[in-house]
Enzyme design. Sequence first.
Site, PDB file in Angstrom:
ATOM      1  N   ASP A   1      -6.010  -0.702  -1.712  1.00 54.10           N
ATOM      2  CA  ASP A   1      -7.141  -1.681  -1.844  1.00 54.10           C
ATOM      3  C   ASP A   1      -8.282  -2.571  -1.657  1.00 54.10           C
ATOM      4  O   ASP A   1      -8.494  -2.459  -0.471  1.00 54.10           O
ATOM      5  CB  ASP A   1      -5.938  -2.721  -3.042  1.00 54.10           C
ATOM      6  CG  ASP A   1      -5.365  -3.884  -1.780  1.00 54.10           C
ATOM      7  OD1 ASP A   1      -6.022  -4.857  -2.284  1.00 54.10           O
ATOM      8  OD2 ASP A   1      -5.023  -3.121  -0.421  1.00 54.10           O
TER       9      ASP A   1
ATOM     10  N   ARG B   1      -5.552   0.110  -5.776  1.00 52.74           N
ATOM     11  CA  ARG B   1      -4.462   1.291  -5.956  1.00 52.74           C
ATOM     12  C   ARG B   1      -4.113   1.650  -6.574  1.00 52.74           C
ATOM     13  O   ARG B   1      -3.293   3.022  -6.176  1.00 52.74           O
ATOM     14  CB  ARG B   1      -3.537   0.007  -5.498  1.00 52.74           C
ATOM     15  CG  ARG B   1      -3.296  -0.845  -4.565  1.00 52.74           C
ATOM     16  CD  ARG B   1      -2.309  -1.458  -4.585  1.00 52.74           C
ATOM     17  NE  ARG B   1      -2.320  -3.132  -4.159  1.00 52.74           N
ATOM     18  CZ  ARG B   1      -2.247  -3.299  -2.660  1.00 52.74           C
ATOM     19  NH1 ARG B   1      -1.575  -2.040  -1.891  1.00 52.74           N
ATOM     20  NH2 ARG B   1      -2.464  -4.178  -2.037  1.00 52.74           N
TER      21      ARG B   1
ATOM     22  N   PHE C   1     -13.815   2.187   5.097  1.00 48.87           N
ATOM     23  CA  PHE C   1     -12.937   1.052   3.477  1.00 48.87           C
ATOM     24  C   PHE C   1     -12.972   2.422   2.977  1.00 48.87           C
ATOM     25  O   PHE C   1     -13.441   2.584   2.088  1.00 48.87           O
ATOM     26  CB  PHE C   1     -13.625   0.218   3.491  1.00 48.87           C
ATOM     27  CG  PHE C   1     -12.173  -0.940   2.807  1.00 48.87           C
ATOM     28  CD1 PHE C   1     -11.422  -1.539   3.717  1.00 48.87           C
ATOM     29  CD2 PHE C   1     -12.346  -1.395   1.621  1.00 48.87           C
ATOM     30  CE1 PHE C   1     -10.491  -1.671   2.719  1.00 48.87           C
ATOM     31  CE2 PHE C   1     -11.347  -1.417   1.156  1.00 48.87           C
ATOM     32  CZ  PHE C   1     -10.648  -2.369   1.694  1.00 48.87           C
ATOM     33  N   VAL C   2     -11.567   2.668   2.694  1.00 52.69           N
ATOM     34  CA  VAL C   2     -11.100   3.413   1.996  1.00 52.69           C
ATOM     35  C   VAL C   2     -10.172   3.160   0.280  1.00 52.69           C
ATOM     36  O   VAL C   2      -9.237   1.583   1.322  1.00 52.69           O
ATOM     37  CB  VAL C   2     -10.111   4.848   1.616  1.00 52.69           C
ATOM     38  CG1 VAL C   2     -11.372   5.858   2.807  1.00 52.69           C
ATOM     39  CG2 VAL C   2      -8.819   4.338   3.493  1.00 52.69           C
TER      40      VAL C   2
ATOM     41  N   ASP D   1       0.866   3.556   4.157  1.00 54.98           N
ATOM     42  CA  ASP D   1      -0.154   4.446   3.834  1.00 54.98           C
ATOM     43  C   ASP D   1      -1.585   5.212   4.600  1.00 54.98           C
ATOM     44  O   ASP D   1      -2.018   5.570   4.614  1.00 54.98           O
ATOM     45  CB  ASP D   1      -0.760   3.697   2.536  1.00 54.98           C
ATOM     46  CG  ASP D   1      -0.803   2.041   2.868  1.00 54.98           C
ATOM     47  OD1 ASP D   1      -0.899   1.786   4.371  1.00 54.98           O
ATOM     48  OD2 ASP D   1      -1.272   1.450   2.145  1.00 54.98           O
TER      49      ASP D   1
ATOM     50  N   LYS E   1      -6.466   6.622  11.028  1.00 62.93           N
ATOM     51  CA  LYS E   1      -8.231   6.293  11.560  1.00 62.93           C
ATOM     52  C   LYS E   1      -8.021   6.521  13.098  1.00 62.93           C
ATOM     53  O   LYS E   1      -8.158   5.059  13.380  1.00 62.93           O
ATOM     54  CB  LYS E   1      -9.069   5.395  10.371  1.00 62.93           C
ATOM     55  CG  LYS E   1      -9.297   4.635   9.353  1.00 62.93           C
ATOM     56  CD  LYS E   1      -9.393   3.824   9.502  1.00 62.93           C
ATOM     57  CE  LYS E   1      -9.786   3.015   7.881  1.00 62.93           C
ATOM     58  NZ  LYS E   1     -10.263   1.919   7.151  1.00 62.93           N
TER      59      LYS E   1
ATOM     60  N   GLY F   1       1.073  -1.197   0.118  1.00 58.09           N
ATOM     61  CA  GLY F   1      -0.114   0.525   0.343  1.00 58.09           C
ATOM     62  C   GLY F   1       1.144   1.261  -0.056  1.00 58.09           C
ATOM     63  O   GLY F   1       0.702   2.231  -0.091  1.00 58.09           O
TER      64      GLY F   1
ATOM     65  N   ASP G   1      -4.750   2.251  10.875  1.00 56.66           N
ATOM     66  CA  ASP G   1      -6.397   1.257  10.947  1.00 56.66           C
ATOM     67  C   ASP G   1      -5.836   1.467  12.377  1.00 56.66           C
ATOM     68  O   ASP G   1      -6.250   1.880  13.496  1.00 56.66           O
ATOM     69  CB  ASP G   1      -6.337  -0.035  10.347  1.00 56.66           C
ATOM     70  CG  ASP G   1      -8.298  -0.321   9.978  1.00 56.66           C
ATOM     71  OD1 ASP G   1      -8.284   0.560  10.871  1.00 56.66           O
ATOM     72  OD2 ASP G   1      -8.473  -0.911   8.838  1.00 56.66           O
TER      73      ASP G   1
END
Length: 184
Positions: A163, A169, A156-157, A104, A135, A48, A107
């Site tokens: 991805d 991506r 969820f991004v 990236d 987040k 990512g 979470d």
Amino acid sequence: MDAKDMGNDLEKILLTEEQLQNKLDEMARDIDEVYGSEDILVIGVLRGAVMVVADLVRKIHAPVTMDWMAVSSYGSGTKSSGVVRILKDLDTDVMERDVLIIEDIIDSGLTLSWLKSNLESRGARSVRIATMLRKPEAAKVEIDVDFLGFDIPNEFVVGYGLDYAEDYRHLPFIGTLAPHVYGG
């Protein structure tokens, strides 16, 4: 690919390409202030972070060496599994090096917390963290982020390296997918 190519798969754009690039300029200035002319070992977290690393290191003026790790706490779905494992280790020795991990997204924080401890245990002189996204609502462990792009909602991004099932991506922006794409 851009937003119109996605048809009804795109729910909304959270961050535009321009917003991302402007934030990277700001992050690079902050990194240069902290490191000055010191050598930085940048560790990109695959897959990512590829886009973030590529764009960010080109904006940094300090000397940079790059290496890559694949460390994951994700399964094939949209939620963290909590199990951390190394999929690809470093080729570079971190002993007595100033390490900058570039991610990236943060979470749950589980992966990054483990990775930072792992690199410190290998003898890195310092380990700092740069991430494009965080987040805060999803955090399971406290992570000190030295260089932060954006705090985002617990959604969820995809895009800009992120991805869903190895797709999206390559998008130059960060957005959310319509629920029909992932069964949400």
